[in-house]
Design an enzyme around this catalytic site. Structure first.
Site, mmCIF file in Angstrom:
data_model
loop_
_atom_site.group_PDB
_atom_site.id
_atom_site.type_symbol
_atom_site.label_atom_id
_atom_site.label_comp_id
_atom_site.label_asym_id
_atom_site.label_seq_id
_atom_site.Cartn_x
_atom_site.Cartn_y
_atom_site.Cartn_z
ATOM 1 N N SER A 23 63.188 100.906 57.626
ATOM 2 C CA SER A 23 64.550 101.426 58.348
ATOM 3 C C SER A 23 64.315 102.479 59.176
ATOM 4 C CB SER A 23 65.093 102.758 57.687
ATOM 5 O OG SER A 23 66.097 102.995 58.297
ATOM 6 N N TYR B 83 68.891 108.785 53.419
ATOM 7 C CA TYR B 83 68.635 107.786 53.564
ATOM 8 C C TYR B 83 66.514 107.338 54.588
ATOM 9 C CZ TYR B 83 68.844 102.983 55.263
ATOM 10 O OH TYR B 83 68.408 101.750 55.175
#
Length: 278
Positions: free
Chosen positions: A159, A172
């Site tokens: 990501s 995250y």
């Protein structure tokens, strides 16, 4: 001359290769399943919900691809081993692995009114488990036949949150940064301990609208939220990504066209990671 042309033409085909795709029942995962099948792979659709896994597999088959629903939880090692045994029995090999399973938890994400001290340790652990261990365990299980054979390709889904410091998504970001490090470490270790033919890479999507981030990026009427507008303003291409735009890099990293590529994390982000905001 004809032989030379054949030699130098990159081979992007995945024809007949068995690919395990975790997170296959999500928005991005479903598109990946179709893209992998169109490239010729036989796709094992792995997700927690059996009905959703079968729905995606049936959609791939209806489009002319080959797919098998293999429901399992990426944190359940025994369940993953059952899938491995089934694939080796029914399809005879496991050649490719895409780790697309992941997600976030509210307690690991800050609201605009919260500070670092409001992050919840249990939620942070859950996010780390799903994103990091949910990548590590499938590699432990499904890469074993590849290592034994001496060839295979693994693509992890990272990501932008691992590459840049992005506000609010603490859990995250940390989990995906761990996935990046695991990707590089395994690329080195597999090549040294097993075979240079066993490769590990990752793709790092920028901002794509999916179930887990829709409310952060879009209002109910489809207009941009304040955060969504900030992202667009800092993406040189000026838009969110489309799911199918992940497929080119994904197929390349899985195919023989990238046979000398290992340990890289490829941004697919419309230029977000290179823009300073100025």
């Amino acid at each position: 001359m004809a032989d030379d042309v054949k030699r130098y033409r990159p081979d992007f085909a995945l024809t007949g290769k068995v690919c395990v795709l975790t997170g296959a029942t999500g928005v991005l995962g479903g598109v990946m399943a179709h893209g992998l099948a169109l490239a010729g792979a036989r796709v094992a659709v792995l997700g927690r919900r059996a009905d959703k896994a079968e729905e995606v597999a049936a959609s791939v088959r209806a489009a002319g691809g080959e797919a098998l629903a293999t429901p399992a939880d990426v944190l359940d090692e025994a369940g993953l081993k059952d899938v491995r045994a089934r694939l080796l029995s029914e399809w005879g090999s496991i050649d490719l692995l895409v780790n697309a399973a992941g997600g976030n938890q509210p307690g690991a994400t800050l609201t605009p009114a919260q500070t670092t001290f409001d992050l919840q340790p249990d939620a942070m652990r859950q996010v780390m488990d799903l994103n990091f261990f949910g990548t590590f365990l499938p590699i432990q299980v499904f890469a074993a036949p590849m290592a034994e054979r001496g060839s295979g390709a693994i693509v992890n889904v990272s990501s932008m949150a691992a590459i840049q410091a992005i506000t609010r998504v603490a859990g995250y970001s940390g989990a995906k940064a761990a996935v990046d490090n695991l990707t590089r470490w395994l690329a080195m270790t597999f090549a040294q301990q097993h075979s240079a033919g066993l490769r590990v890479n990752a793709i790092a999507p920028g901002f794509f609208v999916a179930d887990q981030n829709r409310r952060l990026l879009l209002n109910e009427d489809g207009s941009l939220t304040e955060r969504g507008q900030t992202i667009i303003d800092n993406t040189p291409m000026g838009r969110f990504g489309e799911a199918e735009e992940l497929l080119g890099a994904l197929v390349w990293l899985l195919s023989d066209a990238s046979r000398f590529v290992t340990g890289v994390v490829v941004p697919i982000d419309g230029g977000f990671s290179v823009f300073s905001g100025v």
